[in-house]
Design an enzyme around this catalytic site. Structure first.
Site, PDB file in Angstrom:
ATOM      1  CD  GLU A 179      -2.725   1.301   2.492  1.00 19.62           C
ATOM      2  OE1 GLU A 179      -3.097   2.398   2.932  1.00 19.62           O
ATOM      3  OE2 GLU A 179      -3.073   0.206   2.987  1.00 19.62           O
ATOM      4  CD  GLU A 184      -3.909   8.137   4.136  1.00 16.88           C
ATOM      5  OE1 GLU A 184      -3.256   8.353   5.180  1.00 16.88           O
ATOM      6  OE2 GLU A 184      -4.568   7.108   3.948  1.00 16.88           O
TER       7      GLU A 184
END
Length: 286
Positions: A179, A184
């Site tokens: 990942e 974000e």
């Protein structure tokens, strides 16, 4: 009731590095109280950057090539058309909506909350006040899979609502996956989110800086054992030559990217400049 669009992607591009003769296809922490604190390497790089405009960067190459070209001399970049799009229209041969939802959250994924409008991929947030999953949004995946070495980037602008806006790569599940969370961002964290007194002493994020932070990280999970690195690079850390220095995520479009060099090496980029040099931390999941 509808919120403003909370994630807008105008361009997504992916590249692979190929041999130029083929013809084919120590973690460094910045002091959050002193964003001007840089090492000698950073100073040398900043001195080498001339003022530029994001609109002038070559769209056929990774953005950093036009700013600080770190491409190895014996390699060249080849665009991966199956994972690149300027979103003149929705292309269902390249993209699809996925509908798995995060546990213990009020989020529900819906295809109706993603659309292509005026050359942009819009991901919208809406309310369903009659449901326990009252926050509705969307997740858009590529149909094509890719592995290192590769580079991907997008031009991204967020809204001012209190929600995370993400550009990321993932495969597998919580116990076995790669990942890469390129960004974000949360341009307007709630007061509760920003209150550090409610967080554990080892809480890794600084929510009061979310409006300008990338919050990049990557994970390698194998058999429930997770290797992880997190990085709080910030638009305020960009060089003085960068037109987006200090601008928030909801203020303008930012170009965010990641060069996945090998299994444990990821270099993040922001608006054409390197965003730290991540190294791996090893954590064990409880």
């Amino acid at each position: 009731m509808k919120f403003k669009v909370y994630l807008i992607l105008s361009i997504v591009s992916a590249f692979v590095a190929c041999s130029s003769n083929s013809g084919d296809d120590e973690e460094t922490e910045k002091d959050p109280e002193n964003l001007e604190q840089v090492d000698d390497k950073d100073e040398d790089m900043e001195d080498a950057i001339e003022p530029f405009e994001l609109a002038d960067l070559d769209p056929n190459l990774p953005s950093f090539v036009s700013v600080v070209d770190e491409t190895p001399e014996d390699m060249e970049w080849v665009k991966v058309e199956a994972m690149s799009d300027e979103f003149d229209k929705w292309n269902d041969e390249k993209w699809f909506n996925s509908f798995w939802n995060y546990g213990n959250t009020p989020v529900s994924m819906r295809s109706e909350n993603s659309s292509v409008v005026d050359g942009k991929l819009n991901i919208q947030a809406t309310l369903d006040e009659n449901s326990s999953q009252w926050f509705q949004t969307a997740r858009v995946h590529s149909k094509t899979k890719i592995s290192y070495p590769m580079y991907t980037e997008c031009s991204m602008k967020t809204s001012s609502i209190s929600a995370f806006n993400t550009f990321w790569l993932n495969n597998g599940d919580i116990n076995d996956r790669d990942e890469i969370d390129i960004v974000e961002s949360n341009a307007n964290p709630t007061e509760e989110c920003s209150d550090q007194t409610t967080k554990p002493s080892n809480y890794p994020w600084t929510p009061w800086d979310f409006s300008t932070q990338m919050n990049s990280q990557f994970f390698i999970a194998k058999g429930g054992v997770t290797e992880r690195h997190e990085d709080n690079f910030d638009t305020r850390m960009l060089s003085d030559a960068n037109p987006n220095k200090g601008k928030t995520w909801d203020e303008t479009y930012h170009i965010v990217g990641a060069w996945w060099k090998d299994e444990r090496t990821v270099q993040f980029y922001l608006n054409g400049e390197p965003a730290e040099s991540p190294q791996t931390k090893i954590l064990r999941e409880s």
